[in-house]
Design an enzyme around this catalytic site. Structure first.
Site, mmCIF file in Angstrom:
data_model
loop_
_atom_site.group_PDB
_atom_site.id
_atom_site.type_symbol
_atom_site.label_atom_id
_atom_site.label_comp_id
_atom_site.label_asym_id
_atom_site.label_seq_id
_atom_site.Cartn_x
_atom_site.Cartn_y
_atom_site.Cartn_z
ATOM 1 N N PRO A 208 -38.978 129.268 -44.132
ATOM 2 C CA PRO A 208 -38.028 128.217 -44.511
ATOM 3 C C PRO A 208 -38.686 127.179 -45.424
ATOM 4 C CG PRO A 208 -38.068 128.525 -42.133
ATOM 5 C CD PRO A 208 -39.170 129.358 -42.693
ATOM 6 N N GLY A 209 -37.905 126.663 -46.335
ATOM 7 C CA GLY A 209 -38.372 125.559 -47.176
ATOM 8 C C GLY A 209 -39.277 125.950 -48.317
ATOM 9 N N THR A 210 -39.381 127.255 -48.594
ATOM 10 C CA THR A 210 -40.273 127.663 -49.673
ATOM 11 C C THR A 210 -39.562 127.735 -51.013
ATOM 12 O OG1 THR A 210 -39.890 129.908 -48.892
ATOM 13 C CG2 THR A 210 -41.997 128.908 -48.356
ATOM 14 N N GLY A 211 -38.273 127.463 -51.034
ATOM 15 C CA GLY A 211 -37.578 127.404 -52.317
ATOM 16 C C GLY A 211 -36.750 128.637 -52.642
ATOM 17 N N LYS A 212 -36.321 129.359 -51.638
ATOM 18 C CA LYS A 212 -35.512 130.555 -51.902
ATOM 19 C C LYS A 212 -34.161 130.178 -52.504
ATOM 20 C CE LYS A 212 -35.865 131.870 -47.613
ATOM 21 N NZ LYS A 212 -36.786 130.800 -47.195
ATOM 22 N N THR A 213 -33.494 129.219 -51.869
ATOM 23 C CA THR A 213 -32.209 128.770 -52.384
ATOM 24 C C THR A 213 -32.389 128.208 -53.794
ATOM 25 O OG1 THR A 213 -31.628 128.209 -50.118
ATOM 26 C CG2 THR A 213 -30.221 127.344 -51.839
ATOM 27 N N HIS A 428 -63.166 110.469 -28.385
ATOM 28 C CA HIS A 428 -62.589 111.800 -28.528
ATOM 29 C C HIS A 428 -62.490 112.201 -30.005
ATOM 30 C CE1 HIS A 428 -59.570 114.986 -27.259
ATOM 31 N NE2 HIS A 428 -59.313 114.875 -28.551
ATOM 32 N N GLU A 429 -61.920 111.302 -30.814
ATOM 33 C CA GLU A 429 -61.740 111.642 -32.236
ATOM 34 C C GLU A 429 -63.083 111.779 -32.947
ATOM 35 O OE1 GLU A 429 -59.016 112.732 -33.479
ATOM 36 O OE2 GLU A 429 -57.892 112.242 -31.661
ATOM 37 N N HIS A 432 -64.542 115.116 -32.324
ATOM 38 C CA HIS A 432 -64.057 116.151 -33.249
ATOM 39 C C HIS A 432 -64.786 116.055 -34.590
ATOM 40 C CE1 HIS A 432 -60.717 117.657 -30.954
ATOM 41 N NE2 HIS A 432 -60.071 116.503 -30.912
HETATM 42 P P1 ADP Z 1 -35.374 127.738 -48.567
HETATM 43 O O1 ADP Z 1 -34.047 128.141 -49.109
HETATM 44 O O2 ADP Z 1 -36.469 128.713 -48.899
HETATM 45 O O3 ADP Z 1 -35.372 127.395 -47.124
HETATM 46 P P2 ADP Z 1 -34.975 125.574 -50.338
HETATM 47 O O4 ADP Z 1 -34.807 126.306 -51.617
HETATM 48 O O5 ADP Z 1 -33.728 125.117 -49.691
HETATM 49 O O6 ADP Z 1 -35.806 126.428 -49.311
HETATM 50 O O7 ADP Z 1 -35.972 124.383 -50.578
HETATM 51 C C1 ADP Z 1 -35.754 123.112 -50.027
HETATM 52 C C2 ADP Z 1 -36.258 122.040 -50.953
HETATM 53 O O8 ADP Z 1 -37.669 122.065 -51.027
HETATM 54 C C3 ADP Z 1 -35.789 122.244 -52.370
HETATM 55 O O9 ADP Z 1 -34.556 121.642 -52.580
HETATM 56 C C4 ADP Z 1 -36.874 121.576 -53.164
HETATM 57 O O10 ADP Z 1 -36.653 120.193 -53.245
HETATM 58 C C5 ADP Z 1 -38.099 121.791 -52.332
HETATM 59 N N1 ADP Z 1 -38.882 122.936 -52.811
HETATM 60 C C6 ADP Z 1 -39.168 124.054 -52.116
HETATM 61 N N2 ADP Z 1 -39.944 124.887 -52.839
HETATM 62 C C7 ADP Z 1 -40.125 124.305 -54.033
HETATM 63 C C8 ADP Z 1 -40.832 124.676 -55.223
HETATM 64 N N3 ADP Z 1 -41.500 125.817 -55.318
HETATM 65 N N4 ADP Z 1 -40.815 123.819 -56.265
HETATM 66 C C9 ADP Z 1 -40.154 122.648 -56.185
HETATM 67 N N5 ADP Z 1 -39.469 122.245 -55.099
HETATM 68 C C10 ADP Z 1 -39.457 123.049 -54.021
HETATM 69 ZN ZN ZN Z 2 -58.392 116.122 -29.878
HETATM 70 MG MG MG Z 3 -32.297 127.964 -48.152
#
Ligand code: ADP
Ligand code: ZN
Ligand code: MG
Length: 613
Positions: A208-213, A428-429, A432
């Protein structure tokens, strides 16, 4: 996502109302207004007024008489019905009134028709169109109020997404794979002539969040074609039978608009393997999936409809979806590497005002494992922080703080911690940090803080790798575990007792140790035997053991051995450096947050005298 509702029905409705309004105006309201300024009197009153010399001017029409009095205080014009009165002319003449007979002028019937019917109609249509457009804009602006409860399958289309590959930082391999699709949509003939089969569909897979959409939108933006998009989860919420209807509708519209892109986001919501459900699974989802498969087989890819889909968990997808002629092409969209992270930070930083001398490399190095969405969030958090502190530019410090906000939760400013606990946390910190610094294979310390986070962490030691590494050596793995042990080890040495503060360290260390044994082949006992498989590489989660119960308990022993020896090692390192442990802890207690450089200065003994005050 933008929505265009089927336009015909409401417009016809609207025109009907318009015509009704015009009818009313023409037959009642306008004449009423016209008559308003004329006072009607009876014939007797008229004659009296004439005889009394109150009338200035009279106009005799066919069946009424309109006259103008000298005294216009009551009304400017009067009228009365025309009675066949042969003496009228004499009476008027005697009273010295100007009078005339009006010859009714016939206005051309065509002209009057145009004036009273066509013209208003045109005006109303123009206004109507303007309203319709405004309304549509409102709907397209994201309002969803009108779409509830409609039975007709709706389709989402954006003519131009306005997003290009330049908006997607890093992800060069994914972009290259998708470039072919862009090229095809630009110039389908080139491919047809040579007889190449263009893939019907491509599946974007990655965490998730890697920019597929974002990538899917960029493909549409690059090829400048319409972009139909729908999210798998929307199908699931729908009433029985609507999912399939929607799929049908989607493909029908797409074929009309070809060349275009159909994007099915989060396809796993409908594309889950059909035999994976207990008790037969979800019929609605199955119907939708079947419809999707049928549609994908049914249409002709030559027309230029390309189907993209995105999934976080491709391994759960129904095999039928992945067959040739369907989503036969996979485009991996992985978490960004160091260079990718820096590029993503830079893309998003364009949207905010930055102070001079911002080093994104530092931030990128501190965020190993963060997704594009996390990085976008870090920039935004930094901007919010700058505003909160009354600045109009984002500084390096804002960025570094927001790394921790996004990664470790907000600072818990108001939490009150007793001096005793604070002392324990500081040791502790430093434990580490000191263990990390005294080993050869661990990443340098970047920052140590004992300001608690809302995530529950009471302190935080941030390590930043100099270089991005994809492989983890056995030495690095062991050093990592030893570093995790360092916190608890310091507590033991100094206080001769232990606290609950190491719970997260224990969890992380065990995870690494376990992977070393079961997946990385780093134990002598099991050598390179596969003991565990990862079911879901993208959501980082579930693994399953491939072994007998007997072997499983041996694995546990092996993991325990690794942890124990690392623990002993950490204690040894700290005991050897006990002076530094005290000195650094004192410094941390005073400053609460210290940087990697300050830490190294004290450790190597060349700190300036006045830096500890
Ligand atoms: P996914 O569909 O893979 O879950 P999204 O395409 O919805 O992820 O990405 C969410 C947001 O993260 C995007 O709207 C953008 O702002 C940011 N983002 C993710 N990947 C990139 C990238 N490679 N370059 C620029 N922005 C990115
Ligand atoms: Zn610790
Ligand atoms: Mg998405």
């Amino acid at each position: 996502m933008k929505e265009i509702k089927p336009p015909k029905k409401p417009l016809i409705f609207y025109y009907g109302i318009t015509i009704l309004v015009i009818l009313l105006l023409n037959s009642f309201i306008l004449p009423a207004i016209y008559n308003y300024s004329i006072k009607e009197v009876d014939y007797g009153t008229f004659l009296t007024m004439v005889e009394e010399g109150k009338v200035e001017k009279v106009e005799i029409e066919n069946n009424e008489i309109v006259f103008q009095p000298f005294d216009t205080s009551e009304s400017k014009y009067y009228k009365t019905g025309a009675i066949n009165d042969p003496k009228l002319v004499d009476r008027l003449h005697n009273a010295n009134v100007q009078f005339s007979k009006v010859i009714p002028k016939e206005t051309s019937p065509v002209l009057s028709f145009i004036l009273s019917w066509i013209l208003p109609l045109i005006i109303f249509i123009a206004i109507g169109q303007w309203f319709a457009k405004k309304m549509q804009n409102r709907i397209m602006g994201g309002g969803n109020a009108l779409s509830f409860g409609k039975s007709k399958a709706k389709v989402y289309v954006e003519a131009q997404t306005g997003i290009t590959f330049a908006d997607v930082a890093g992800q060069d391999e994914a972009k290259e794979a998708l470039q072919e699709i862009v090229d095809f949509l630009h110039n389908p003939n080139k491919y047809k002539e040579i007889g190449a089969n263009i893939p019907k569909g491509a599946l974007l897979v990655g965490p998730p969040g890697t920019g597929k959409t974002l990538l899917a939108k960029a493909v549409a933006g690059e090829s400048k074609v319409p972009f139909f998009s729908i999210s798998g989860s929307e199908f699931v919420e729908m009433f029985v039978g609507m999912g399939a209807a929607r799929v049908r509708d989607l493909f029908k519209q797409a074929q009309e608009k070809a060349p275009c892109i159909v994007f099915i986001d989060e396809i796993d919501a409908i594309g889950k393997s059909r035999n994976s459900g207990i008790s037969g699974g979800n019929d609605e989802r199955e119907q939708t999936l079947n419809q999707l498969l049928t549609e994908m087989d049914g249409f002709d890819a030559d027309k230029g409809v390309v189907i993209l889909a995105a999934s976080n968990r491709p391994e759960t997808l129904d095999k039928a979806l992945l067959r040739p002629g369907r989503f036969d092409r996979r485009v991996p969209v992985e978490l960004p590497d160091l260079a990718g992270r820096e590029a993503i930070l830079q893309v998003h930083a364009k949207k905010v005002k930055l102070a001079d001398h911002i080093d994104f490399n530092v931030i990128a190095r501190a965020t190993s494992g963060a997704s594009g969405a996390d990085l976008a969030n870090i920039i935004n958090e930094a901007a919010l922080r700058a505003v909160k502190l009354g600045r109009n530019k984002v500084t390096q410090n804002d960025l570094e703080e927001s790394v921790e906000v996004v990664i470790a939760g907000y600072q818990r400013k108001n939490a009150v911690i007793s001096m005793k606990d604070k002392l324990t946390i500081a040791y502790h910190e430093i434990g580490h940090a000191l263990v990390a610094a005294k080993q050869t294979h661990s990443a340098p310390v970047h920052k140590i803080t004992i300001i608690p986070r809302t995530s529950g962490a009471l302190g935080y030691t941030m390590q930043v790798d100099e270089r991005e590494t994809v492989l983890m050596s056995k030495e690095q793995a062991l050093d990592k575990i030893t570093t995790f042990m360092g916190g608890r080890a310091a507590e033991e040495i100094i206080f001769k007792t232990i606290t609950s503060g190491a719970s997260n360290d224990i969890e992380q260390a065990t995870k690494i140790a376990r992977s070393m044994v079961t997946r990385f082949g780093m134990s002598e006992e099991f050598d390179m035997m596969a003991l565990e498989t990862v079911n879901n590489p993208y959501l980082g989660g579930d693994t399953s053991l491939l072994v007998s119960a007997e072997t499983a308990s041996k694995i546990d022993d092996e993991v325990l051995n690794i942890i124990k020896s690392c623990h002993q090692n950490a204690i040894k390192i700290l005991e050897k450096n006990i002076d530094k442990l005290h000195e650094l802890t004192k410094f941390l207690l005073e400053k609460e947050t210290i940087s990697g450089e300050e830490f190294m200065d004290i450790l190597s003994g060349n700190q300036k005298e006045d830096s500890i005050t």
